[in-house]
Design a protein around this motif. Sequence first.
Motif, PDB file in Angstrom:
ATOM      1  N   TRP A  79       5.882 -40.121  33.100  1.00  0.00           N
ATOM      2  CA  TRP A  79       6.819 -40.118  34.392  1.00  0.00           C
ATOM      3  C   TRP A  79       6.192 -39.650  35.681  1.00  0.00           C
ATOM      4  CZ3 TRP A  79       8.482 -33.970  33.512  1.00  0.00           C
ATOM      5  CH2 TRP A  79       9.698 -33.857  32.634  1.00  0.00           C
ATOM      6  N   GLY A  80       5.802 -41.299  35.402  1.00  0.00           N
ATOM      7  CA  GLY A  80       5.008 -41.806  36.665  1.00  0.00           C
ATOM      8  C   GLY A  80       3.962 -41.745  37.367  1.00  0.00           C
ATOM      9  N   THR A  81       2.909 -41.611  38.482  1.00  0.00           N
ATOM     10  CA  THR A  81       1.723 -41.263  38.832  1.00  0.00           C
ATOM     11  C   THR A  81       1.834 -40.491  39.980  1.00  0.00           C
ATOM     12  OG1 THR A  81       1.137 -43.360  39.909  1.00  0.00           O
ATOM     13  CG2 THR A  81       0.668 -42.980  37.721  1.00  0.00           C
ATOM     14  N   ASP A  82       3.267 -40.175  40.350  1.00  0.00           N
ATOM     15  CA  ASP A  82       3.071 -39.554  41.994  1.00  0.00           C
ATOM     16  C   ASP A  82       3.094 -37.817  41.107  1.00  0.00           C
ATOM     17  OD1 ASP A  82       4.300 -37.411  43.193  1.00  0.00           O
ATOM     18  OD2 ASP A  82       5.108 -39.651  44.686  1.00  0.00           O
ATOM     19  N   ASN A  83       2.239 -36.897  41.526  1.00  0.00           N
ATOM     20  CA  ASN A  83       2.122 -35.560  40.960  1.00  0.00           C
ATOM     21  C   ASN A  83       2.987 -34.726  41.105  1.00  0.00           C
ATOM     22  OD1 ASN A  83      -0.729 -35.876  39.243  1.00  0.00           O
ATOM     23  ND2 ASN A  83      -0.907 -36.604  40.959  1.00  0.00           N
ATOM     24  N   ILE A 120       3.603 -35.209  24.773  1.00  0.00           N
ATOM     25  CA  ILE A 120       2.986 -35.162  23.313  1.00  0.00           C
ATOM     26  C   ILE A 120       3.552 -36.283  22.812  1.00  0.00           C
ATOM     27  CG2 ILE A 120       3.051 -33.520  21.368  1.00  0.00           C
ATOM     28  CD1 ILE A 120       0.832 -32.919  23.529  1.00  0.00           C
ATOM     29  N   ASP A 121       5.386 -36.311  22.849  1.00  0.00           N
ATOM     30  CA  ASP A 121       5.655 -37.452  22.126  1.00  0.00           C
ATOM     31  C   ASP A 121       6.717 -38.164  23.405  1.00  0.00           C
ATOM     32  OD1 ASP A 121       8.299 -36.177  19.474  1.00  0.00           O
ATOM     33  OD2 ASP A 121       7.831 -34.614  21.476  1.00  0.00           O
ATOM     34  N   PRO A 122       7.575 -39.094  22.677  1.00  0.00           N
ATOM     35  CA  PRO A 122       8.592 -39.279  23.144  1.00  0.00           C
ATOM     36  C   PRO A 122       9.898 -38.643  24.433  1.00  0.00           C
ATOM     37  CG  PRO A 122       7.630 -41.731  22.238  1.00  0.00           C
ATOM     38  CD  PRO A 122       7.230 -39.761  21.626  1.00  0.00           C
ATOM     39  N   VAL A 123      10.259 -37.989  22.502  1.00  0.00           N
ATOM     40  CA  VAL A 123      11.441 -37.003  22.669  1.00  0.00           C
ATOM     41  C   VAL A 123      10.888 -35.483  23.511  1.00  0.00           C
ATOM     42  CG1 VAL A 123      11.952 -35.106  21.466  1.00  0.00           C
ATOM     43  CG2 VAL A 123      11.337 -37.213  20.236  1.00  0.00           C
ATOM     44  N   SER A 124       9.913 -35.397  24.317  1.00  0.00           N
ATOM     45  CA  SER A 124       9.135 -34.253  25.054  1.00  0.00           C
ATOM     46  C   SER A 124       9.629 -34.759  26.062  1.00  0.00           C
ATOM     47  CB  SER A 124       8.159 -33.628  24.808  1.00  0.00           C
ATOM     48  OG  SER A 124       7.195 -34.952  25.367  1.00  0.00           O
ATOM     49  N   THR A 125      10.056 -36.484  26.607  1.00  0.00           N
ATOM     50  CA  THR A 125      10.006 -36.673  28.173  1.00  0.00           C
ATOM     51  C   THR A 125      11.807 -36.436  27.907  1.00  0.00           C
ATOM     52  OG1 THR A 125       9.735 -38.817  27.477  1.00  0.00           O
ATOM     53  CG2 THR A 125       7.925 -37.774  27.982  1.00  0.00           C
ATOM     54  N   ASP A 126      12.373 -36.717  27.298  1.00  0.00           N
ATOM     55  CA  ASP A 126      13.748 -37.140  27.124  1.00  0.00           C
ATOM     56  C   ASP A 126      14.885 -35.898  27.030  1.00  0.00           C
ATOM     57  OD1 ASP A 126      16.477 -37.523  27.332  1.00  0.00           O
ATOM     58  OD2 ASP A 126      16.010 -39.272  25.321  1.00  0.00           O
ATOM     59  N   ILE A 127      14.548 -35.696  28.230  1.00  0.00           N
ATOM     60  CA  ILE A 127      15.435 -33.501  28.566  1.00  0.00           C
ATOM     61  C   ILE A 127      16.922 -33.767  28.228  1.00  0.00           C
ATOM     62  CG2 ILE A 127      16.039 -32.018  30.195  1.00  0.00           C
ATOM     63  CD1 ILE A 127      12.462 -33.121  29.912  1.00  0.00           C
ATOM     64  N   ASP A 128      17.590 -34.889  27.553  1.00  0.00           N
ATOM     65  CA  ASP A 128      18.754 -34.936  27.484  1.00  0.00           C
ATOM     66  C   ASP A 128      18.890 -34.561  25.829  1.00  0.00           C
ATOM     67  OD1 ASP A 128      20.017 -34.839  30.054  1.00  0.00           O
ATOM     68  OD2 ASP A 128      19.939 -37.266  29.261  1.00  0.00           O
ATOM     69  N   ALA A 129      17.431 -35.546  25.069  1.00  0.00           N
ATOM     70  CA  ALA A 129      17.547 -35.215  23.398  1.00  0.00           C
ATOM     71  C   ALA A 129      17.156 -33.392  23.200  1.00  0.00           C
ATOM     72  CB  ALA A 129      16.555 -36.285  23.120  1.00  0.00           C
ATOM     73  N   VAL A 130      16.020 -32.939  24.560  1.00  0.00           N
ATOM     74  CA  VAL A 130      15.891 -31.865  23.985  1.00  0.00           C
ATOM     75  C   VAL A 130      16.639 -31.083  24.619  1.00  0.00           C
ATOM     76  CG1 VAL A 130      13.817 -30.215  24.964  1.00  0.00           C
ATOM     77  CG2 VAL A 130      13.093 -32.152  24.997  1.00  0.00           C
ATOM     78  N   GLU A 175       8.947 -31.798  40.997  1.00  0.00           N
ATOM     79  CA  GLU A 175       9.705 -31.850  40.673  1.00  0.00           C
ATOM     80  C   GLU A 175      10.741 -32.352  39.771  1.00  0.00           C
ATOM     81  OE1 GLU A 175      11.319 -31.422  43.624  1.00  0.00           O
ATOM     82  OE2 GLU A 175       9.822 -31.758  45.288  1.00  0.00           O
ATOM     83  N   ARG A 176      10.240 -33.445  38.806  1.00  0.00           N
ATOM     84  CA  ARG A 176      11.296 -33.233  37.636  1.00  0.00           C
ATOM     85  C   ARG A 176      10.988 -32.099  37.063  1.00  0.00           C
ATOM     86  NH1 ARG A 176      10.915 -40.064  34.971  1.00  0.00           N
ATOM     87  NH2 ARG A 176      12.552 -39.178  33.125  1.00  0.00           N
ATOM     88  N   SER A 177      10.013 -31.581  36.831  1.00  0.00           N
ATOM     89  CA  SER A 177       9.552 -30.367  35.789  1.00  0.00           C
ATOM     90  C   SER A 177      10.924 -29.308  35.621  1.00  0.00           C
ATOM     91  CB  SER A 177       7.791 -29.822  36.082  1.00  0.00           C
ATOM     92  OG  SER A 177       7.197 -31.294  35.345  1.00  0.00           O
ATOM     93  N   ALA A 178      10.685 -29.219  37.493  1.00  0.00           N
ATOM     94  CA  ALA A 178      11.342 -28.358  37.772  1.00  0.00           C
ATOM     95  C   ALA A 178      13.034 -28.110  37.254  1.00  0.00           C
ATOM     96  CB  ALA A 178      11.397 -27.825  39.752  1.00  0.00           C
ATOM     97  N   ALA A 179      13.586 -30.062  37.886  1.00  0.00           N
ATOM     98  CA  ALA A 179      14.752 -30.287  37.299  1.00  0.00           C
ATOM     99  C   ALA A 179      14.803 -29.977  35.157  1.00  0.00           C
ATOM    100  CB  ALA A 179      14.436 -31.724  37.575  1.00  0.00           C
ATOM    101  N   ALA A 180      13.795 -30.290  35.448  1.00  0.00           N
ATOM    102  CA  ALA A 180      13.842 -30.289  33.939  1.00  0.00           C
ATOM    103  C   ALA A 180      13.711 -28.867  33.164  1.00  0.00           C
ATOM    104  CB  ALA A 180      12.344 -30.551  33.290  1.00  0.00           C
ATOM    105  N   ALA A 181      13.208 -27.695  34.154  1.00  0.00           N
ATOM    106  CA  ALA A 181      13.598 -26.355  32.842  1.00  0.00           C
ATOM    107  C   ALA A 181      15.395 -26.016  34.139  1.00  0.00           C
ATOM    108  CB  ALA A 181      12.979 -25.636  33.941  1.00  0.00           C
ATOM    109  N   LYS A 182      15.618 -26.275  34.850  1.00  0.00           N
ATOM    110  CA  LYS A 182      16.536 -26.100  35.360  1.00  0.00           C
ATOM    111  C   LYS A 182      17.517 -26.438  34.403  1.00  0.00           C
ATOM    112  CE  LYS A 182      16.570 -25.004  40.297  1.00  0.00           C
ATOM    113  NZ  LYS A 182      16.860 -25.704  41.405  1.00  0.00           N
ATOM    114  N   GLN A 183      18.551 -27.978  33.797  1.00  0.00           N
ATOM    115  CA  GLN A 183      18.281 -28.351  33.210  1.00  0.00           C
ATOM    116  C   GLN A 183      18.430 -27.563  31.392  1.00  0.00           C
ATOM    117  OE1 GLN A 183      18.515 -31.880  32.352  1.00  0.00           O
ATOM    118  NE2 GLN A 183      19.552 -32.872  30.197  1.00  0.00           N
TER     119      GLN A 183
END
Length: 284
Positions: free
Chosen positions: A81-85, A45-55, A90-98
């Motif tokens: 986060w790219g075009t490889d769905n 939704i906004d750039p901060v949402s893609t920066d998991i350290d910031a979140v 996988e990156r969403s799972a890593a974000a959830a874990k973090q």
Amino acid sequence: MTDNIDVRTPRIALSTSSVYPETTSSAFELAGRLGYDGIELMVGIDPVSTDIDAVEKLRDYHELPVVSVHAPCLLISQRTWGTDNWAKLERSAAAAKQLDADVVVVHPPFRWQRDYARDFVPKLRDLTDRTGVRFCLENMYPWRMRGTELKAYLPEWDPTQLAYDDLTLDFSHASTAGQQSLELAKSWGDRLGHVHLTDGTGSMKDEHLVPGRGDQHADRTLQYLAGTGYSGHVVLEVNSRRSATRAQREIDLAESLAFARLHLEAGTARTSYQVDSTGVASHT
């Protein structure tokens, strides 16, 4: 026949998309001030949402847990986060874990994403098993144009008859599809792992109204969920872009939280309420 049921009230979280066009940071601030129990992060939704350290810093600063992550699978986030769905999941799972979240919300593939859609159901199950994060597939709706229904999703917009293990129930999507959330919740049973609380009036547009302002009997559905021991999260996901002012947005978000608490607590109260065979709580 009625049963007294001893269950805990589910946590009520605010989706960061509910404050759009305000930011992820604003969502944390509003959720904390209004008394929500947590946050669902809508990635993209906004750039901060893609920066998991910031979140993570926002989570710690506001002392407000992130309970779930919505993967970037909307039309507007196709390149987030790219075009490889599968890499994005996988990156969403890593974000959830973090972030110590236990759910990732995902949509079914669009019909033009045929490679992504191939063996999607078993691959999603494998991803859940491998990462330990619960991927909850969201119910969608048919796209209609000039009286024609378009096949927008693969393998299907309605997950009811498909072999998904974990599902997200979105009340607005159910309304747009001409369905009832209460009936879907009953049909899905233990597969229901996550809820997007909102509403709709059956319009072809996905409205995401404040709960109680549409046709989804959100009060009865919440009572049913709480009364039958639903243990997932309830996430408010409304469209507040219609709010003329920030003050009106806050009023709508506060009203939604009060609505959710009232009906979830009615469903869980074991001494002053009983739950009938339909899951609706009544005063004893």
